[in-house]
Motif scaffolding. Structure first.
Motif, mmCIF file in Angstrom:
data_model
loop_
_atom_site.group_PDB
_atom_site.id
_atom_site.type_symbol
_atom_site.label_atom_id
_atom_site.label_comp_id
_atom_site.label_asym_id
_atom_site.label_seq_id
_atom_site.Cartn_x
_atom_site.Cartn_y
_atom_site.Cartn_z
ATOM 1 N N LEU A 18 0.765 -1.324 0.047
ATOM 2 C CA LEU A 18 -0.221 -0.137 0.009
ATOM 3 C C LEU A 18 0.775 1.190 0.057
ATOM 4 N N ARG A 19 0.467 2.141 -0.519
ATOM 5 C CA ARG A 19 1.058 3.634 -0.409
ATOM 6 C C ARG A 19 0.138 4.631 0.264
ATOM 7 N N LEU A 20 0.614 4.948 1.375
ATOM 8 C CA LEU A 20 -0.324 6.030 2.107
ATOM 9 C C LEU A 20 0.338 7.618 1.800
ATOM 10 N N SER A 49 8.006 6.005 10.877
ATOM 11 C CA SER A 49 9.015 6.864 9.821
ATOM 12 C C SER A 49 8.953 8.043 10.238
ATOM 13 N N TYR A 50 10.393 8.826 9.820
ATOM 14 C CA TYR A 50 10.519 10.294 9.916
ATOM 15 C C TYR A 50 11.313 10.603 8.895
ATOM 16 N N ILE A 51 10.819 11.772 8.411
ATOM 17 C CA ILE A 51 11.711 12.487 7.496
ATOM 18 C C ILE A 51 11.915 13.969 7.548
ATOM 19 N N SER A 52 12.994 14.361 7.444
ATOM 20 C CA SER A 52 13.700 15.804 7.744
ATOM 21 C C SER A 52 12.839 16.691 6.651
ATOM 22 N N SER A 63 10.924 -2.451 13.100
ATOM 23 C CA SER A 63 9.982 -3.408 12.707
ATOM 24 C C SER A 63 9.408 -3.205 11.126
ATOM 25 N N VAL A 64 9.637 -2.122 10.549
ATOM 26 C CA VAL A 64 9.326 -1.915 9.226
ATOM 27 C C VAL A 64 10.667 -1.379 8.211
ATOM 28 N N LYS A 65 11.851 -1.543 9.110
ATOM 29 C CA LYS A 65 13.389 -1.165 8.122
ATOM 30 C C LYS A 65 13.214 -2.388 6.808
ATOM 31 N N GLY A 66 13.376 -1.670 5.729
ATOM 32 C CA GLY A 66 13.653 -2.607 4.526
ATOM 33 C C GLY A 66 12.314 -2.846 3.883
ATOM 34 N N ARG A 67 11.038 -2.462 4.443
ATOM 35 C CA ARG A 67 9.820 -2.800 3.873
ATOM 36 C C ARG A 67 9.065 -1.494 3.582
ATOM 37 N N PHE A 68 9.472 -0.418 4.614
ATOM 38 C CA PHE A 68 8.688 0.821 4.319
ATOM 39 C C PHE A 68 9.688 1.757 3.914
ATOM 40 N N THR A 69 9.241 2.641 2.959
ATOM 41 C CA THR A 69 9.977 3.945 2.473
ATOM 42 C C THR A 69 9.104 5.286 2.551
ATOM 43 N N ILE A 70 9.519 6.128 3.213
ATOM 44 C CA ILE A 70 8.921 7.487 3.446
ATOM 45 C C ILE A 70 9.648 8.399 2.403
ATOM 46 N N SER A 71 8.991 9.238 1.770
ATOM 47 C CA SER A 71 9.431 10.317 0.811
ATOM 48 C C SER A 71 8.535 11.645 0.771
ATOM 49 N N TYR A 80 4.432 10.583 1.635
ATOM 50 C CA TYR A 80 4.213 9.335 1.043
ATOM 51 C C TYR A 80 4.762 8.253 2.307
ATOM 52 N N LEU A 81 4.086 7.040 2.371
ATOM 53 C CA LEU A 81 4.593 5.798 3.080
ATOM 54 C C LEU A 81 4.377 4.881 1.838
#
Length: 127
Positions: A18-20, A49-52, A63-71, A80-81
């Motif tokens: 899914l993409r949030l 997840s956090y993003i600057s 728990s989500v590292k390697g599976r989720f990507t924040i942008s 996005y997540l």
């Protein structure tokens, strides 16, 4: 009025994606670090997840590292997540939140640092 609106949640099978999205309005997104949090029934809210501000620094829960990507897309005021290889443990209401930070390369990891919150979007992972 400052507002964050999440979308993109839903029901997905284990292993699915899914993409949030998080749409900001009423404030300049570029001035804020963004965090994604989630809360499952009967559990405490946790940071995902956090993003600057400039998108250069990212952080993920183990728990989500390697599976989720924040942008983020500051020009269009979107964050996005991307969530891949979802499992039932990812079932929760997901929230995006904005934290005011001075430096463009900083993010915040404490929920108490976040000023604006969305209403949340439900993610359910089940077969």
């Amino acid at each position: 009025q400052q507002k964050l609106v999440e979308s993109g949640g839903g029901l997905v099978q284990p292993g699915g994606s899914l993409r949030l999205s998080c749409a900001a309005s009423g404030f300049t997104l570029d001035n804020y670090a963004i965090g994604w949090f989630r809360q499952a029934p009967g559990k405490e809210r946790e940071g995902v997840s956090y993003i600057s501000r400039d998108g250069a620094r990212l952080n993920y829960a183990d728990s989500v590292k390697g599976r989720f990507t924040i942008s983020r897309d500051n020009a269009n005021k979107l964050v996005y997540l991307q969530m891949n290889n979802l499992n039932p443990g990812d079932t929760a209401v997901y929230y995006c939140a904005a934290a005011s930070v001075l430096g463009r390369s900083y993010y915040r990891s404490r929920a108490s640092d976040y000023s604006y919150w969305g209403q949340g979007t439900q993610v359910t992972v089940s077969s």
